[in-house]
Design a protein around this motif. Structure first.
Motif, PDB file in Angstrom:
ATOM      1  N   ARG A  42       0.921   4.030  -2.933  1.00 19.08           N
ATOM      2  CA  ARG A  42       0.630   5.414  -2.597  1.00 19.08           C
ATOM      3  C   ARG A  42       1.754   6.324  -3.093  1.00 19.08           C
ATOM      4  O   ARG A  42       1.500   7.400  -3.630  1.00 19.08           O
TER       5      ARG A  42
ATOM      6  N   GLU B 278       1.379   6.671  -6.839  1.00 16.32           N
ATOM      7  CA  GLU B 278       0.229   7.491  -7.203  1.00 16.32           C
ATOM      8  C   GLU B 278       0.479   8.974  -6.918  1.00 16.32           C
ATOM      9  O   GLU B 278       0.099   9.837  -7.711  1.00 16.32           O
ATOM     10  N   ALA B 279       1.088   9.234  -5.780  1.00 16.60           N
ATOM     11  CA  ALA B 279       1.376  10.627  -5.429  1.00 16.60           C
ATOM     12  C   ALA B 279       2.333  11.239  -6.447  1.00 16.60           C
ATOM     13  O   ALA B 279       2.130  12.372  -6.903  1.00 16.60           O
TER      14      ALA B 279
ATOM     15  N   ALA C  34       0.836  -1.204   0.000  1.00 13.75           N
ATOM     16  CA  ALA C  34       0.000   0.000   0.000  1.00 13.75           C
ATOM     17  C   ALA C  34       0.868   1.251   0.000  1.00 13.75           C
ATOM     18  O   ALA C  34       0.577   2.216  -0.711  1.00 13.75           O
TER      19      ALA C  34
END
Lengths: 208, 208
Positions: free
Chosen positions: A187, A190-191, A183
């Motif tokens: 993340r 994606e950021a 995760a």
DNA sequence: CGATTAACGAAACTGGGGTCCCGTTATGAG
DNA sequence: CTCATAACGGGACCCCAGTTTCGTTAATCG
């Protein structure tokens, strides 16, 4: 004719010399991974590598110097990147790779130790920087491809995007006790992708 | 009646004991900043602090243990955050603060050394994590305010956004030789803000 | 293949980091 | 103010990382 000969191991690098280097680097990696960088002495490494103590001191001299050589060795073992067709996919693949490496007990501890060592001597720091330069260069093209596809704006700093993926993972590894899971990797990817799309990594902004 | 008494310095923490602690922590910080974490011994620190060598060994025992205490001390000196009225403004203020700290020769070297030390012992690592928990907690409210204003989606992990601001700066400090300038700080803040707006830090995504 | 000598390795040596002992100082309680 | 003792500090001691010396092994060249 030079008053002092070159570094030992440079004139006859084959056979025994290479075997010694491999054994010592192996032992150094093992010791760093399980004992950490702090209480680490070359005598101990020599014992582990079943190599003469004198040899280790002659060829490397200090712990930080040995770590620098270890980093040179690590830099050569580059993993090829995977291509998925989208920026987010590529960045996630990269993030997962970094996450798996840092989450692995041995590798994670080794990277921590190596970073700690780089903190202590310029030469070791340089070797570490070189190591990451290679890694970043390996992955930067996927950002260029995203630029070509129109996913992110023209003039985006590809290297900075790749670094942005790794940064949160390393930051978490070093400054928090939390486990690095998938995760966290997703993340981070994606950021970085979102920020890149928004134009946060345009070259004009941070003209190095 | 307990067979072994508590740690020295806990029963009579005033006067001399406190003075010794202050002098030793000061000397430890100075030495870490200029010499780095590697070749650092307690005997040297004792000399600098003009304190008995025995005292330092009795109260702290190891370098990593001393660094842990230094971190406890640093954690107490928290700077109040500034408020600008917008998420980007607040994050930039935070980023600039971190950047100035890490770019400062003494402070930067000290932080590097402290991170290196935390790499080597669980107790020191815990102290470092605590230090950053406090810092992150100090700044997290500005993200909550942004949520209330509707700047970023409901359910955004405020702590993660704050960490996202620092991460690239620390990553750059440790893995590259590049200087940390204001542009890097602003870029970090902008990237974090953009990613937060895009919903990259929603709690549902990374349920710790 | 030898011959040359780079590189390794065993052993003796040394210096300073870390420990221990015990006398001295001064904190905190009554 | 007085006392018990927590905490400090000087100094002797010890262990082992790091150095030096010199003999041994084997990589490279012809």
């Amino acid at each position: 004719m030079s008053s002092e000969s070159a570094e030992p191991g440079t004139v006859r690098p084959g056979g025994r010399t290479a075997r010694v280097r491999a054994a010592v680097l192996q032992a150094a990696g093992d010791t760093l991974a399980e004992r950490g960088f702090a209480h680490l002495d070359l005598a101990d490494i020599a014992r582990r590598a079943e190599v003469g103590k004198t040899t280790v001191y002659r060829r490397w001299g200090t712990v930080t110097s040995l770590v620098a050589d270890l980093l040179m060795d690590m830099a050569e073992q580059s993993l090829p990147r995977t291509e998925t067709g989208s920026l987010l996919g590529d960045l996630k693949a990269n993030a997962r790779l970094v996450q798996r490496t840092l989450a692995d007990p041995r590798q994670g501890a080794l990277f921590k130790a190596v970073i700690a060592a780089a903190t202590c001597e310029a030469k070791t720091a340089e070797a570490l920087h070189h190591f990451y330069d290679i890694r970043v260069n390996e992955w930067a093209p996927c950002v260029q491809q995203a630029i070509d596809r129109g996913e992110v704006p023209e003039g985006t700093d590809a290297h900075e995007v790749i670094r942005a993926v790794s940064a949160p993972l390393y930051y978490r590894l070093l400054t928090s006790g939390d486990r690095l899971d998938e995760a966290a990797a997703d993340r981070a990817a994606e950021a970085a992708a979102a920020a890149a799309r928004a134009g946060a990594y345009l070259l004009s902004k941070g003209l190095v």
